[in-house]
Design a protein around this motif. Sequence first.
Motif, PDB file in Angstrom:
ATOM      1  N   HIS A  80       0.827  -1.205   0.000  1.00  0.00           N
ATOM      2  CA  HIS A  80       0.000   0.000   0.000  1.00  0.00           C
ATOM      3  C   HIS A  80       0.870   1.267   0.000  1.00  0.00           C
ATOM      4  N   GLN A  81       1.910   1.269   0.809  1.00  0.00           N
ATOM      5  CA  GLN A  81       2.796   2.435   0.862  1.00  0.00           C
ATOM      6  C   GLN A  81       3.464   2.669  -0.491  1.00  0.00           C
ATOM      7  N   GLN A  82       3.889   1.614  -1.144  1.00  0.00           N
ATOM      8  CA  GLN A  82       4.534   1.742  -2.453  1.00  0.00           C
ATOM      9  C   GLN A  82       3.592   2.346  -3.496  1.00  0.00           C
ATOM     10  N   LEU A  83       2.291   2.126  -3.328  1.00  0.00           N
ATOM     11  CA  LEU A  83       1.310   2.649  -4.280  1.00  0.00           C
ATOM     12  C   LEU A  83       0.741   3.997  -3.850  1.00  0.00           C
ATOM     13  N   GLY A  84       1.334   4.607  -2.818  1.00  0.00           N
ATOM     14  CA  GLY A  84       0.954   5.954  -2.442  1.00  0.00           C
ATOM     15  C   GLY A  84       0.008   6.085  -1.270  1.00  0.00           C
ATOM     16  N   PHE A  85      -0.413   4.971  -0.690  1.00  0.00           N
ATOM     17  CA  PHE A  85      -1.273   5.026   0.488  1.00  0.00           C
ATOM     18  C   PHE A  85      -0.451   5.527   1.676  1.00  0.00           C
ATOM     19  N   ILE A  86      -1.105   6.249   2.559  1.00  0.00           N
ATOM     20  CA  ILE A  86      -0.448   6.686   3.784  1.00  0.00           C
ATOM     21  C   ILE A  86      -1.133   6.028   4.979  1.00  0.00           C
ATOM     22  N   HIS A  87      -0.351   5.816   6.018  1.00  0.00           N
ATOM     23  CA  HIS A  87      -0.853   5.266   7.273  1.00  0.00           C
ATOM     24  C   HIS A  87      -1.621   6.370   7.979  1.00  0.00           C
ATOM     25  N   VAL A  88      -2.905   6.135   8.259  1.00  0.00           N
ATOM     26  CA  VAL A  88      -3.713   7.171   8.913  1.00  0.00           C
ATOM     27  C   VAL A  88      -4.199   6.763  10.300  1.00  0.00           C
ATOM     28  N   GLY A  89      -3.918   5.537  10.697  1.00  0.00           N
ATOM     29  CA  GLY A  89      -4.313   5.152  12.041  1.00  0.00           C
ATOM     30  C   GLY A  89      -4.171   3.673  12.295  1.00  0.00           C
ATOM     31  N   GLN A  90      -4.229   3.358  13.563  1.00  0.00           N
ATOM     32  CA  GLN A  90      -4.202   1.961  13.972  1.00  0.00           C
ATOM     33  C   GLN A  90      -5.215   1.781  15.091  1.00  0.00           C
ATOM     34  N   LEU A  91      -6.057   0.791  14.915  1.00  0.00           N
ATOM     35  CA  LEU A  91      -7.053   0.438  15.926  1.00  0.00           C
ATOM     36  C   LEU A  91      -6.554  -0.823  16.620  1.00  0.00           C
TER      37      LEU A  91
END
Length: 170
Positions: free
Chosen positions: A132-143
């Motif tokens: 996901h990070q490689q495709l431009g997604f950013i980490h927005v949270g962890q539950l």
Amino acid sequence: MQIRDANETDLAGILQIYNDAVEHSTAIWNEQTVDLANRRAWLASHQAAGNAVLVAVDAEAQVLGYASFCAWRTQDGFRQTVEHSVYVRDGQRGNGIGRALLTQLIERARQADMHVLIGAVDSANRDSIHLHQQLGFIHVGQLRQVGRKFHRWLDLTLMQLTLGPRKDRP
């Protein structure tokens, strides 16, 4: 490998991949396998709502993986945000199938005029988070500890890709 819209003939392969993930992984947090009627209803509901369901198939039309998106939340204000899923057949992971499916799914979300694509990933699935990070997604949270499977608590990592305006619009 070809990526195309899923159809009725793909359901047996989708079912096999889905049930394998249920039985052997934390990619799907369900504990009960499903039958073909369940996957048929799932596909029909996605298609009726205009949601993408893609399959990656080999030269013999064997389903190697599948990907889909559906509404993130049902309230009107969330209508341009979708959550996606990507699953690859056991023995085929690491061959670029998941990347190819997710790349096509991102394009389909853009074509559908979606604004945000959400991925909810088991926090222990470092390969998926990295993809996901490689495709431009950013980490927005962890539950933390919001799920339970295989007698242990599971954390959920939320990833987001803001698609922005369609390129064919000013």
